[in-house]
Design an enzyme around this catalytic site. Sequence first.
Site, short mmCIF file in Angstrom:
data_model
loop_
_atom_site.label_atom_id
_atom_site.label_comp_id
_atom_site.label_asym_id
_atom_site.label_seq_id
_atom_site.Cartn_x
_atom_site.Cartn_y
_atom_site.Cartn_z
N ASN A 1 79.29 32.53 83.31
CA ASN A 1 80.06 31.50 82.24
C ASN A 1 79.91 30.32 82.43
O ASN A 1 81.08 29.47 82.00
CB ASN A 1 81.13 32.38 82.32
CG ASN A 1 81.63 33.81 81.70
OD1 ASN A 1 80.69 33.90 80.78
ND2 ASN A 1 82.21 34.52 82.27
N ASP B 1 84.51 30.89 78.57
CA ASP B 1 84.95 32.28 78.60
C ASP B 1 86.18 32.47 79.55
O ASP B 1 86.18 32.90 80.53
CB ASP B 1 83.88 33.39 79.27
CG ASP B 1 82.63 33.38 78.14
OD1 ASP B 1 83.15 33.04 76.96
OD2 ASP B 1 81.69 34.08 78.35
N GLU C 1 88.88 34.24 78.40
CA GLU C 1 89.87 35.46 77.80
C GLU C 1 90.66 36.30 78.91
O GLU C 1 91.49 37.10 78.29
CB GLU C 1 89.21 36.37 76.87
CG GLU C 1 88.03 37.13 77.36
CD GLU C 1 86.46 36.48 77.19
OE1 GLU C 1 85.30 36.93 76.65
OE2 GLU C 1 86.68 35.14 77.14
N ASP D 1 84.25 22.22 70.85
CA ASP D 1 82.74 21.45 70.82
C ASP D 1 81.76 22.15 71.58
O ASP D 1 82.09 22.96 72.41
CB ASP D 1 83.03 20.10 71.66
CG ASP D 1 83.77 19.08 70.65
OD1 ASP D 1 84.12 19.29 69.49
OD2 ASP D 1 83.85 17.58 71.22
N ASP E 1 87.14 35.67 84.48
CA ASP E 1 85.68 35.96 84.39
C ASP E 1 84.99 35.15 85.23
O ASP E 1 84.04 34.42 84.66
CB ASP E 1 85.39 35.94 82.84
CG ASP E 1 84.09 36.80 82.81
OD1 ASP E 1 83.62 37.70 83.82
OD2 ASP E 1 83.76 37.27 81.60
N ARG F 1 84.82 30.68 67.59
CA ARG F 1 84.78 31.55 68.30
C ARG F 1 85.81 32.34 67.62
O ARG F 1 87.06 32.16 67.61
CB ARG F 1 85.24 31.46 69.72
CG ARG F 1 85.18 32.52 70.66
CD ARG F 1 85.16 32.11 72.24
NE ARG F 1 84.68 33.57 73.06
CZ ARG F 1 84.33 33.41 74.48
NH1 ARG F 1 84.46 32.28 74.87
NH2 ARG F 1 84.05 34.30 74.87
#
Length: 398
Positions: free
Chosen positions: A276, A289, A291, A157, A271, A102
């Site tokens: 997600n 997710d 962030e 992973d 989020d 990512r």
Amino acid sequence: MTQTDKPLDQTVTSGEADLDDLRRRLTSWLSGRPEVAGGAGGSGDSGDSGDARVTADGPGGVEVGEVTRPEASGMSNISILFDACWTSADTGERESAQLVARMCPLDDAFPVFPVYDLARQFDVMRVVGEHTDLPVPLVRWLEEDPAVLGSPFLVMDRATGVAPVDNPPYVFGGWLLEMSPEQRAELQRESVAVLAAIHGIDRPAELLPSLAPARPGEDDGLRAHVDEQREYYEWTVREGGLRIPVIEKAFAWIEANWPADPGPDVLSWGDARIGNILYEGTTPTAVLDWEMAALAPAEVDLGWFLYFHDLFQDLAVTYGFPGIPDLFDHDQVIGEYEQLTGRTVRDLPFYYAYAGLRQAVILARIHRRRIEFGEAEAPDNPDDYVLHNTMLYRLIAD
């Protein structure tokens, strides 16, 4: 509801990179990891030469398979998929894994967010994986040197399963819509249990000091969270945007309706939505997710969780589709959450409206991004940068 061009199936532009070149660079970088036999312990060189057909003739016998991109990738990051094999420095045995790298957005990708903190994401995923039974992908490596792949990245992973899609929203068709009401009820319970497990992590501030408020001495998670959202909005204005009346009125509503007692801070996923989560049937197989993770009241996640589905359901009704009205009934979700956590949910209308405000800022930036890449035209009415502006106006009027 005010609409923009092709609101249900929008083209998303992300940064591009040569996949064969990325494969060579990943091979060189992985060969230098201390976990790999013969690895130098550094980040490796850029791997800017050599044939794309990588064989096990480097340090540690590193092999990297074909590098691909997922069919659906977010706008706030770039993800690439690859398989890798190497010889363990500890055991001397061959190891293999299916991996995801990512990456931070490239400089020319018109980023959605001002900062993309991969180190913080890495820490959050590690802590959630260690302190819960949730299926959070194992995070293996963090590389903050942009010279390796052209942008900092983390490697984790790869998970299996399918997520309800955003584009077009899952309420318009697909496997979730085709489930029986009983199956959707089970998926709802499993999804609420994900929130409960995240919020049940003890001492999140001690475990994740990187989530501490930016301002010294500020220990009010909700205040810090809202202030950060306002700073984000101001950044979008400075970075080629414009002031949007519905967003500014929503900020004023938030200040006028502040909860008397926001309650304790928890680890907030940020989020928090089913888009997600990967599922096999009704069972979550990956929670993704992170962030937007923060320290904030649990209701920040609950409001976002409920609002996001209602936004999609509102879109479905607007376009003459039935959607999935039996999913995420507010009273049911609150009851399930309270039973799992022993907490009382408070001031949910405030956090629900706050979710609408947060999403409005993000959508306005995304629409500005689409204009930048020639995928949409600038609307005459600034409020039309926000797809759901009518829904948000309705919330703050009520």
